[in-house]
Design a protein around this motif. Structure first.
Motif, PDB file in Angstrom:
ATOM      1  N   GLY A 138       0.804  -1.221   0.000  1.00  0.00           N
ATOM      2  CA  GLY A 138       0.000   0.000   0.000  1.00  0.00           C
ATOM      3  C   GLY A 138       0.832   1.263   0.000  1.00  0.00           C
ATOM      4  N   ASP A 139       0.125   2.402   0.080  1.00  0.00           N
ATOM      5  CA  ASP A 139       0.764   3.711  -0.026  1.00  0.00           C
ATOM      6  C   ASP A 139       1.440   4.164   1.258  1.00  0.00           C
ATOM      7  N   LYS A 140       1.010   3.606   2.394  1.00  0.00           N
ATOM      8  CA  LYS A 140       1.571   4.048   3.674  1.00  0.00           C
ATOM      9  C   LYS A 140       2.090   2.848   4.459  1.00  0.00           C
ATOM     10  N   PRO A 141       3.290   2.362   4.101  1.00  0.00           N
ATOM     11  CA  PRO A 141       3.843   1.187   4.779  1.00  0.00           C
ATOM     12  C   PRO A 141       4.156   1.467   6.244  1.00  0.00           C
ATOM     13  N   ASP A 142       4.003   0.435   7.062  1.00  0.00           N
ATOM     14  CA  ASP A 142       4.331   0.522   8.490  1.00  0.00           C
ATOM     15  C   ASP A 142       5.646  -0.214   8.699  1.00  0.00           C
ATOM     16  N   GLY A 143       6.733   0.502   8.447  1.00  0.00           N
ATOM     17  CA  GLY A 143       8.052  -0.116   8.511  1.00  0.00           C
ATOM     18  C   GLY A 143       8.396  -0.646   9.884  1.00  0.00           C
ATOM     19  N   ALA A 144       7.999   0.071  10.941  1.00  0.00           N
ATOM     20  CA  ALA A 144       8.337  -0.354  12.299  1.00  0.00           C
ATOM     21  C   ALA A 144       7.691  -1.704  12.620  1.00  0.00           C
ATOM     22  N   ALA A 145       6.413  -1.853  12.272  1.00  0.00           N
ATOM     23  CA  ALA A 145       5.714  -3.120  12.526  1.00  0.00           C
ATOM     24  C   ALA A 145       6.348  -4.243  11.712  1.00  0.00           C
ATOM     25  N   ALA A 146       6.733  -3.937  10.475  1.00  0.00           N
ATOM     26  CA  ALA A 146       7.360  -4.946   9.621  1.00  0.00           C
ATOM     27  C   ALA A 146       8.702  -5.395  10.202  1.00  0.00           C
ATOM     28  N   VAL A 147       9.517  -4.446  10.626  1.00  0.00           N
ATOM     29  CA  VAL A 147      10.823  -4.784  11.208  1.00  0.00           C
ATOM     30  C   VAL A 147      10.647  -5.673  12.435  1.00  0.00           C
ATOM     31  N   ALA A 148       9.667  -5.335  13.273  1.00  0.00           N
ATOM     32  CA  ALA A 148       9.460  -6.095  14.512  1.00  0.00           C
ATOM     33  C   ALA A 148       9.166  -7.568  14.222  1.00  0.00           C
ATOM     34  N   VAL A 149       8.253  -7.838  13.288  1.00  0.00           N
ATOM     35  CA  VAL A 149       7.884  -9.227  13.016  1.00  0.00           C
ATOM     36  C   VAL A 149       8.967  -9.950  12.219  1.00  0.00           C
ATOM     37  N   LEU A 150       9.640  -9.263  11.320  1.00  0.00           N
ATOM     38  CA  LEU A 150      10.692  -9.895  10.523  1.00  0.00           C
ATOM     39  C   LEU A 150      11.908 -10.233  11.384  1.00  0.00           C
ATOM     40  N   THR A 151      12.180  -9.408  12.375  1.00  0.00           N
ATOM     41  CA  THR A 151      13.279  -9.704  13.303  1.00  0.00           C
ATOM     42  C   THR A 151      12.980 -10.983  14.076  1.00  0.00           C
ATOM     43  N   LYS A 152      11.715 -11.168  14.459  1.00  0.00           N
ATOM     44  CA  LYS A 152      11.314 -12.424  15.113  1.00  0.00           C
ATOM     45  C   LYS A 152      11.492 -13.598  14.154  1.00  0.00           C
ATOM     46  N   GLY A 153      11.215 -13.375  12.881  1.00  0.00           N
ATOM     47  CA  GLY A 153      11.399 -14.428  11.894  1.00  0.00           C
ATOM     48  C   GLY A 153      12.848 -14.841  11.762  1.00  0.00           C
ATOM     49  N   VAL A 154      13.751 -13.870  11.812  1.00  0.00           N
ATOM     50  CA  VAL A 154      15.191 -14.182  11.748  1.00  0.00           C
ATOM     51  C   VAL A 154      15.601 -15.041  12.942  1.00  0.00           C
TER      52      VAL A 154
END
Length: 566
Positions: A138-154
């Motif tokens: 979308g037009d307004k990405p939520d980078g902070a939320a994405a980083v939080a969950v992707l860090t858990k994935g790592v």
């Protein structure tokens, strides 16, 4: 034996054919097509897989994800739901439904589905990847939320290179370029052949305006995979940014960008969706003639994608084809899902209405636009101008105030317009014939003076026009000449100082000078009770402008020799 041998050969050949067919339709190949943005090809393969392997929930998820990439949200939701029917514990399809909820601005529904996806993920890092990527759609990405969950994935699986690419994209959305490059490099350490990581690194360098390094990364990606279309697309978009920032190279870079984008299209399936993205690129490139041709062609296709009308509206306006633009934009706005309408659609509609001199409709459209997106500060100037023309000065001033605070294009002239608007608004209230008569709002004078004083603070030399209007607005505070206070006195004195210092005052200067002397004459006459000083100032007013009404009235009152100027 010969016949049997032939049959065996035939069977063997058939097995090879069937094996090749299954391989060609594998999920891995479908995912590769998605990465290369060959969405039609990917959809065809995945539709086949959902039919032939209907119990495998992954097939449904990736098909739904393609629909999301193409903004077919309802189709995506239906497909993810089928994936859950195939496997009620499918973490990926819960992630997909969460992404759908986000697209529909349903934050609570998104969180519920994301939580379910991650609770079912176990040691599988893919649900973490796609929950993270959902926040970036979308037009307004939520980078902070994405980083939080992707860090858990790592933490779940540090050996998944795709996860690091998504993490880099999340950091990039926050303009955290150092962290983004580190994540992409981690992906390449795990898989040196990952062209997507090279392309994403190039985009980071583009954000830093490092064009040469950006271009190098795209070339490296194409060295890994010469048919990786997204490298050409990002290269084209980098050339456009390059052209905008370096005007001397603009023409060459725009033409190069168009060529790179055509290469991208040749490497995709040239689908309607790819052509719509090309239309978006043409808009960014300022190629409005080509955009109108492409959008016209797309609009004439059977079951045309409605977005074609958006681009036709934009291009029509830019090409001064206002009739086409108006028809196209109204088609888009009346038929498109309201969730797909963006503030810029109304921005262009308002511009078209202005060209048609329908200021009432334009005003309503522009006000709706800034309500939808308060960051579109430039529009406040248009709104202010319309209100000013309608003599609704308070609203004009309020919108000029919004403009100078929110737009990076505002000039000192816009501050002057703000001050003017509030000044005239107070004057209108003061002279109103309405019953009951409104009480004039002195805060309007405060706002006007704030705008005028801002202008003066930014100038290295005095501005007589600013000084004049500061004097006038303070003069408006005077209730009665017989009880003059002198609010405007220091400003009129400054005006006299600045004007008399000019080597050749203009006729307008002389009239303003007369106004200033006449005020000082009134101050001497009514406040100081100094007849000689009053006569001196009124005389100077009359000399500067023989038609000055207060001076003429003064000498008429005094009569005799004074009336003759003796």
């Amino acid at each position: 034996m010969k016949n049997m041998s032939s049959k065996i050969v035939g069977v063997a050949t058939g097995l090879v054919f069937i094996g090749s067919s299954v391989f060609a339709q594998s999920l891995a190949d479908a995912k590769k097509a998605i990465d290369a943005e060959q969405y039609q090809k990917a959809k065809s393969m995945l539709k086949n897989l959902t039919a032939t392997q209907s119990t495998k929930d992954e097939n449904f998820f990736y098909l739904g994800w393609v629909y999301l990439e193409q903004e077919y949200v309802d189709s995506a939701k239906a497909t993810f739901t089928k994936g859950l029917a195939a496997n009620p514990k499918s973490a990926l399809n819960y992630a997909g439904l969460g992404a759908v909820a986000l697209a529909n601005k349903d934050q609570a529904g998104a969180q519920t589905n994301f939580n379910q996806a991650l609770s079912l993920a176990g040691k599988d890092s893919k649900p973490y990847q796609y929950v993270g990527e959902s926040y970036l759609l979308g037009d307004k990405p939520d980078g902070a939320a994405a980083v939080a969950v992707l860090t858990k994935g790592v933490a779940v699986n540090a050996k998944d290179p795709d996860l690091y690419v998504s993490l880099g994209d999340a950091y990039r959305s926050q303009l955290k370029n150092t962290e983004a490059v580190t994540a992409y490099q981690n992906a390449l350490n795990l898989n040196p052949k990952l062209a997507a990581a090279k392309v994403s690194t190039g985009v980071v360098w583009r954000q830093a305006n490092n064009w040469e390094e950006s271009e190098k990364e795209f070339k490296d990606a194409l060295a890994i995979d010469p048919n990786f279309g997204p490298a050409y697309r990002e290269w084209a978009e980098t050339d456009i940014r390059w052209a905008q920032k370096v005007p001397a190279q603009a023409s060459a870079k725009v033409n190069e960008a168009v060529e790179q984008y055509r290469k991208f299209l040749s490497l995709t399936d040239n689908s309607v969706e790819s052509r719509l993205r090309y239309a978006d690129f043409l808009y960014q490139a300022g190629k409005f003639k080509e955009l109108q041709e492409e959008a016209t062609a797309l609009s004439k296709m059977p079951n045309a994608n409605l977005r074609a009308y958006r681009y036709l509206g934009y291009a029509g306006y830019e090409n001064a084809d206002y009739t086409t633009a108006n028809t196209a934009l109204n088609t888009w706005l009346t038929k498109a899902d309201p969730k797909r309408v963006i503030p810029y659609d109304y921005y262009y509609l308002g511009r078209i209405q202005l060209k048609a001199k329908d200021t009432t409709a334009a005003l309503q459209t522009f006000e709706k636009t800034v309500q939808l997106d308060t960051t579109m500060g430039d529009l406040y100037a248009d709104i202010a101008k319309i209100y000013y023309a309608k003599r609704q000065f308070v609203k004009a001033g309020d919108n000029y105030a919004q403009y100078v605070s929110k737009s990076n294009k505002a000039t000192l002239n816009d501050y002057f317009s703000e001050g003017f608007s509030y000044y005239f608004a107070y004057g209108d209230q003061l002279s109103s014939k309405a019953t009951p008569k409104p009480v004039a709002d002195t805060m309007l004078l405060v706002k006007a003076d704030s705008a005028f004083s801002h202008i003066q603070s930014k100038l290295t030399t005095p501005n007589t026009m600013v000084t004049l209007y500061r004097a006038r607005l303070y003069d408006l505070k005077e209730k009665d000449r017989n009880n003059i206070v002198g609010y405007a006195k220091p400003f009129y004195e400054k005006l006299i100082e600045y004007t008399t210092a000019k080597p050749t005052p203009t006729e307008a200067d002389k009239k303003n000078l007369a106004e200033a002397y006449a005020y000082l004459g009134a101050y001497a006459e009514y406040k100081e009770k100094d007849a000689a000083k009053a006569s001196e100032n009124y005389t100077k007013a009359r000399e500067a402008d023989p038609t000055n009404r207060p001076a003429l009235d003064y000498f008429k009152r005094k009569g005799g020799a004074a009336a003759k100027g003796k």
